[in-house]
Design an enzyme around this catalytic site. Structure first.
Site, short mmCIF file in Angstrom:
data_model
loop_
_atom_site.label_atom_id
_atom_site.label_comp_id
_atom_site.label_asym_id
_atom_site.label_seq_id
_atom_site.Cartn_x
_atom_site.Cartn_y
_atom_site.Cartn_z
CE LYS A 14 -2.26 -0.99 3.82
NZ LYS A 14 -1.64 -2.28 4.26
NE ARG A 87 -4.19 -1.39 10.49
CZ ARG A 87 -3.12 -0.88 9.90
NH1 ARG A 87 -3.13 0.34 9.45
NH2 ARG A 87 -2.05 -1.61 9.76
NE ARG A 126 8.44 -2.54 6.43
CZ ARG A 126 7.13 -2.36 6.35
NH1 ARG A 126 6.59 -1.94 5.22
NH2 ARG A 126 6.37 -2.63 7.39
NE ARG A 158 7.07 -0.14 10.95
CZ ARG A 158 5.99 -0.04 10.19
NH1 ARG A 158 6.05 0.56 9.01
NH2 ARG A 158 4.84 -0.55 10.58
NE ARG A 169 2.33 -4.54 11.48
CZ ARG A 169 3.38 -4.31 10.68
NH1 ARG A 169 4.53 -4.90 10.91
NH2 ARG A 169 3.25 -3.51 9.65
P1 AMP Z 1 0.99 0.04 9.40
O1 AMP Z 1 2.32 0.68 9.16
O2 AMP Z 1 -0.09 0.60 8.52
O3 AMP Z 1 1.04 -1.47 9.35
O4 AMP Z 1 0.53 0.43 10.90
C1 AMP Z 1 1.39 0.23 12.00
C2 AMP Z 1 0.61 0.30 13.29
O5 AMP Z 1 -0.01 1.59 13.45
C3 AMP Z 1 -0.54 -0.68 13.46
O6 AMP Z 1 -0.10 -1.96 13.84
C4 AMP Z 1 -1.37 0.02 14.55
O7 AMP Z 1 -0.78 -0.12 15.83
C5 AMP Z 1 -1.25 1.48 14.15
N1 AMP Z 1 -2.35 1.88 13.24
C6 AMP Z 1 -2.22 2.27 11.94
N2 AMP Z 1 -3.41 2.56 11.38
C7 AMP Z 1 -4.34 2.36 12.37
C8 AMP Z 1 -5.76 2.48 12.44
N3 AMP Z 1 -6.52 2.84 11.38
N4 AMP Z 1 -6.37 2.18 13.62
C9 AMP Z 1 -5.67 1.82 14.69
N5 AMP Z 1 -4.32 1.66 14.69
C10 AMP Z 1 -3.66 1.94 13.56
#
Ligand code: AMP
Length: 216
Positions: A14, A87, A126, A158, A169
């Site tokens: 994404k 989400r 990554r 990360r 996740r």
């Molecule tokens: P990502 O990089 O998009 O995988 O997001 C990393 C982390 O950010 C997730 O595992 C959540 O802890 C937090 N996060 C990102 N987007 C959301 C969302 N829409 N709602 C809640 N937590 C979020």
């Protein structure tokens, strides 16, 4: 004008595709995890609370997410690309309400469909740069030096990119985010893209989908 939601497992691409769409079609990206990380870096009480959820790979509570996102969503005038939001179903309903109230109905929801094995390969490889934020992949897009970015910044993995955290996740995606596929299909907004393909092939698919959406 394009108002898009990018949906997909972590590691579906994404971020990469969102950057491509943003550049090619001139639409600003709102990346939910970046907005949350900005808050963490400010070191506020809210930031500290957000960090506790993020390092565990858990969703940050909806109320906090709305607070952080709303501020930015009302600023953007040239459409938007939402990456990482919504989400769960509550967040999707919140977004419906927001788009209705602001006359900003969604153009489409792009679902980047990718296998879990491909996700592990992508995310476990990554490496991120501390200085410029660029990401590399040690298998597909290695940095010139395993310790340093091209810009000279230090590379790191990360905390939530470790195996157990990725599984967490993925579970969160399967339990909370997956229902959104049906939700947006019923609204006739869903476009599914095969994201197991290579980056360039996915870009071509995305580009032709968006061209046809803009012609409508
Ligand atoms: P990502 O990089 O998009 O995988 O997001 C990393 C982390 O950010 C997730 O595992 C959540 O802890 C937090 N996060 C990102 N987007 C959301 C969302 N829409 N709602 C809640 N937590 C979020």
């Amino acid at each position: 004008m394009l108002r898009l939601v990018l949906l997909g497992r972590p590691g579906a691409g994404k971020g990469t595709q969102g950057r491509y769409i943003s550049k090619k079609f001139g639409v600003p990206r709102l990346v939910m995890s970046d907005l949350l990380r900005e808050e963490v870096h400010k070191g506020t009480e809210l930031g500290k609370e957000i960090k506790r959820y993020m390092v565990e790979g858990k969703l940050v509570p909806d109320k906090i997410v709305y607070q952080v996102l709303r501020k930015r969503l009302i600023e953007v005038k040239e459409g938007f690309i939402l990456d990482g939001f919504p989400r769960n179903l509550n967040q999707a309903e919140w977004l419906d309400k927001f788009t209705q109230e602001n006359n900003a109905e969604l153009t489409a929801v792009l679902y980047f469909n990718v296998d879990e094995i491909a996700v592990l390969r992508r995310i476990m490889g990554r490496l991120m740069c501390k200085k410029c934020g660029r990401s590399y992949n040690i298998f597909y897009d290695p940095p010139p030096d395993v310790r340093k970015c091209e810009c000279g910044g230090t590379l790191y993995q990360r905390e939530d990119d470790h195996y157990e955290k990725i599984l967490k996740r993925l579970d969160v995606f399967n339990e909370e985010t997956k229902p959104l596929i049906d939700y947006y299909a019923k609204k006739n907004l869903l476009v599914t893209i095969d994201a197991n393909k290579g980056i360039e092939a996915v870009k071509d698919d995305v580009s032709s989908i968006l061209d046809s959406l803009l012609r409508r």
